[in-house]
Design a protein around this motif. Structure first.
Motif, PDB file in Angstrom:
ATOM      1  N   THR A 148       7.480  61.709  26.842  1.00  0.00           N
ATOM      2  CA  THR A 148       6.471  60.887  27.048  1.00  0.00           C
ATOM      3  C   THR A 148       5.585  61.062  25.919  1.00  0.00           C
ATOM      4  OG1 THR A 148       6.744  61.356  29.510  1.00  0.00           O
ATOM      5  CG2 THR A 148       4.741  60.320  28.821  1.00  0.00           C
ATOM      6  N   GLY A 149       5.385  62.282  25.522  1.00  0.00           N
ATOM      7  CA  GLY A 149       4.309  62.403  24.357  1.00  0.00           C
ATOM      8  C   GLY A 149       4.865  61.695  23.217  1.00  0.00           C
ATOM      9  N   TRP A 150       6.310  61.940  22.854  1.00  0.00           N
ATOM     10  CA  TRP A 150       6.958  61.331  21.691  1.00  0.00           C
ATOM     11  C   TRP A 150       6.945  59.658  21.847  1.00  0.00           C
ATOM     12  CZ3 TRP A 150       7.914  62.412  17.061  1.00  0.00           C
ATOM     13  CH2 TRP A 150       8.060  63.968  16.881  1.00  0.00           C
ATOM     14  N   GLY A 151       7.183  59.154  23.128  1.00  0.00           N
ATOM     15  CA  GLY A 151       7.122  57.900  23.498  1.00  0.00           C
ATOM     16  C   GLY A 151       5.768  56.945  23.085  1.00  0.00           C
ATOM     17  N   ALA A 152       4.834  57.852  23.821  1.00  0.00           N
ATOM     18  CA  ALA A 152       3.223  57.390  23.521  1.00  0.00           C
ATOM     19  C   ALA A 152       2.812  57.335  21.929  1.00  0.00           C
ATOM     20  CB  ALA A 152       2.270  58.258  24.214  1.00  0.00           C
ATOM     21  N   GLY A 153       3.462  58.169  21.380  1.00  0.00           N
ATOM     22  CA  GLY A 153       3.304  58.432  19.622  1.00  0.00           C
ATOM     23  C   GLY A 153       3.725  57.172  18.969  1.00  0.00           C
ATOM     24  N   LEU A 154       5.125  57.025  19.299  1.00  0.00           N
ATOM     25  CA  LEU A 154       5.875  55.948  18.830  1.00  0.00           C
ATOM     26  C   LEU A 154       5.201  54.505  19.239  1.00  0.00           C
ATOM     27  CD1 LEU A 154       9.512  57.111  19.575  1.00  0.00           C
ATOM     28  CD2 LEU A 154       8.239  56.813  17.195  1.00  0.00           C
ATOM     29  N   LEU A 155       4.628  54.322  20.687  1.00  0.00           N
ATOM     30  CA  LEU A 155       4.064  53.352  20.888  1.00  0.00           C
ATOM     31  C   LEU A 155       2.427  52.965  20.014  1.00  0.00           C
ATOM     32  CD1 LEU A 155       4.165  50.857  22.876  1.00  0.00           C
ATOM     33  CD2 LEU A 155       2.955  52.341  24.671  1.00  0.00           C
ATOM     34  N   ALA A 156       2.015  54.152  19.864  1.00  0.00           N
ATOM     35  CA  ALA A 156       0.838  54.193  19.112  1.00  0.00           C
ATOM     36  C   ALA A 156       1.131  53.689  17.850  1.00  0.00           C
ATOM     37  CB  ALA A 156      -0.248  55.447  19.260  1.00  0.00           C
ATOM     38  N   GLY A 157       2.088  54.271  16.977  1.00  0.00           N
ATOM     39  CA  GLY A 157       2.470  53.862  15.781  1.00  0.00           C
ATOM     40  C   GLY A 157       2.853  52.382  15.732  1.00  0.00           C
ATOM     41  N   ALA A 158       3.627  51.786  16.494  1.00  0.00           N
ATOM     42  CA  ALA A 158       4.084  50.475  16.803  1.00  0.00           C
ATOM     43  C   ALA A 158       2.770  49.508  16.708  1.00  0.00           C
ATOM     44  CB  ALA A 158       4.994  50.044  17.727  1.00  0.00           C
ATOM     45  N   SER A 159       1.797  49.995  17.820  1.00  0.00           N
ATOM     46  CA  SER A 159       0.638  49.140  17.911  1.00  0.00           C
ATOM     47  C   SER A 159      -0.079  49.202  16.473  1.00  0.00           C
ATOM     48  CB  SER A 159       0.031  49.931  18.955  1.00  0.00           C
ATOM     49  OG  SER A 159      -1.424  48.896  18.912  1.00  0.00           O
ATOM     50  N   TRP A 160      -0.260  50.372  15.786  1.00  0.00           N
ATOM     51  CA  TRP A 160      -0.884  50.390  14.577  1.00  0.00           C
ATOM     52  C   TRP A 160      -0.418  49.288  13.695  1.00  0.00           C
ATOM     53  CZ3 TRP A 160      -0.594  53.666   9.802  1.00  0.00           C
ATOM     54  CH2 TRP A 160      -1.601  53.583   9.087  1.00  0.00           C
ATOM     55  N   LEU A 161       1.107  49.429  13.332  1.00  0.00           N
ATOM     56  CA  LEU A 161       1.914  48.661  12.639  1.00  0.00           C
ATOM     57  C   LEU A 161       1.272  47.047  13.036  1.00  0.00           C
ATOM     58  CD1 LEU A 161       5.123  50.357  12.175  1.00  0.00           C
ATOM     59  CD2 LEU A 161       3.350  50.173  10.299  1.00  0.00           C
ATOM     60  N   PHE A 162       1.572  46.909  14.249  1.00  0.00           N
ATOM     61  CA  PHE A 162       1.029  45.390  14.601  1.00  0.00           C
ATOM     62  C   PHE A 162      -0.414  44.903  14.351  1.00  0.00           C
ATOM     63  CE2 PHE A 162      -1.016  42.663  17.739  1.00  0.00           C
ATOM     64  CZ  PHE A 162       0.053  41.488  17.859  1.00  0.00           C
ATOM     65  N   GLN A 163      -1.215  45.712  14.369  1.00  0.00           N
ATOM     66  CA  GLN A 163      -2.557  45.612  13.953  1.00  0.00           C
ATOM     67  C   GLN A 163      -2.698  45.351  12.291  1.00  0.00           C
ATOM     68  OE1 GLN A 163      -5.020  44.565  15.894  1.00  0.00           O
ATOM     69  NE2 GLN A 163      -3.559  45.227  17.809  1.00  0.00           N
ATOM     70  N   LEU A 164      -2.058  46.314  11.758  1.00  0.00           N
ATOM     71  CA  LEU A 164      -2.177  46.064  10.286  1.00  0.00           C
ATOM     72  C   LEU A 164      -1.529  44.645  10.030  1.00  0.00           C
ATOM     73  CD1 LEU A 164      -0.955  49.522   9.208  1.00  0.00           C
ATOM     74  CD2 LEU A 164      -3.252  48.724   8.857  1.00  0.00           C
ATOM     75  N   HIS A 165      -0.395  44.200  10.523  1.00  0.00           N
ATOM     76  CA  HIS A 165       0.262  43.000  10.222  1.00  0.00           C
ATOM     77  C   HIS A 165      -0.657  41.875  10.775  1.00  0.00           C
ATOM     78  CE1 HIS A 165       3.032  39.853   9.762  1.00  0.00           C
ATOM     79  NE2 HIS A 165       2.899  39.561  11.053  1.00  0.00           N
ATOM     80  N   ARG A 166      -1.250  42.004  12.083  1.00  0.00           N
ATOM     81  CA  ARG A 166      -2.067  41.010  12.407  1.00  0.00           C
ATOM     82  C   ARG A 166      -3.316  40.646  11.622  1.00  0.00           C
ATOM     83  NH1 ARG A 166      -6.781  40.273  16.294  1.00  0.00           N
ATOM     84  NH2 ARG A 166      -6.997  42.730  16.271  1.00  0.00           N
ATOM     85  N   LEU A 167      -4.020  41.743  11.088  1.00  0.00           N
ATOM     86  CA  LEU A 167      -5.359  41.656  10.316  1.00  0.00           C
ATOM     87  C   LEU A 167      -5.059  41.470   8.554  1.00  0.00           C
ATOM     88  CD1 LEU A 167      -7.273  44.400  12.205  1.00  0.00           C
ATOM     89  CD2 LEU A 167      -7.410  41.774  12.459  1.00  0.00           C
ATOM     90  N   GLY A 168      -3.575  41.154   8.519  1.00  0.00           N
ATOM     91  CA  GLY A 168      -3.190  40.985   7.065  1.00  0.00           C
ATOM     92  C   GLY A 168      -3.607  42.192   6.042  1.00  0.00           C
ATOM     93  N   LEU A 169      -3.197  43.420   6.632  1.00  0.00           N
ATOM     94  CA  LEU A 169      -3.591  44.669   5.966  1.00  0.00           C
ATOM     95  C   LEU A 169      -2.304  45.500   5.324  1.00  0.00           C
ATOM     96  CD1 LEU A 169      -6.710  46.011   7.424  1.00  0.00           C
ATOM     97  CD2 LEU A 169      -6.479  44.756   5.603  1.00  0.00           C
TER      98      LEU A 169
END
Length: 132
Positions: free
Chosen positions: A110-131
């Motif tokens: 679950t910890g690994w899954g949460a970490g991967l989910l946070a990483g995917a969210s971060w990549l999404f935010q970087l893309h959404r904000l054009g960074l």
């Protein structure tokens, strides 16, 4: 007093988020108060949770597309929030047994899954904000 499971705790947290998301627009409109993301304010880089306040407010207002566009993680929190009250009621009435503690392996996964989910969210935010 019985322990609450992680999904139950997240669902109760989601109820708090829903209440806050309902009050937040009124508070910001009347006071001008804004709480920017500290990481983004200092570095210009969004955190994995960027957009969650916007997403929660949009979801409370019934704008699912706007909520997902701001941060898709809100959908998972909303599902847990909707599922937890009936679950708690069934457990309190004795229909369902109390939660069972997780094994070390389940906690690690679950910890690994949460970490991967946070990483995917971060990549999404970087893309959404054009960074990214």
């Amino acid at each position: 007093m019985r322990e609450f499971s992680v999904p139950e705790r997240l669902g109760v947290f989601g109820l708090g988020v829903a209440v806050a998301a309902t009050a937040w627009p009124y508070l910001t409109d009347t006071t001008g108060l804004r709480l920017p993301c500290p990481l983004r304010s200092l570095t210009g880089v969004p955190c994995p949770g960027c957009g969650l306040t916007t997403a929660a407010v949009a979801l409370v207002r019934g704008d699912l597309a706007g909520a997902v566009a701001a941060n898709p993680l809100i959908v998972g929190l909303a599902v847990l929030t909707a599922a937890v009250p009936p679950l708690l009621l069934l457990r309190a009435s004795g229909v369902l047994p109390p939660p069972v503690g997780w094994s070390d392996r389940a906690r690690r996964r679950t910890g690994w899954g949460a970490g991967l989910l946070a990483g995917a969210s971060w990549l999404f935010q970087l893309h959404r904000l054009g960074l990214g």
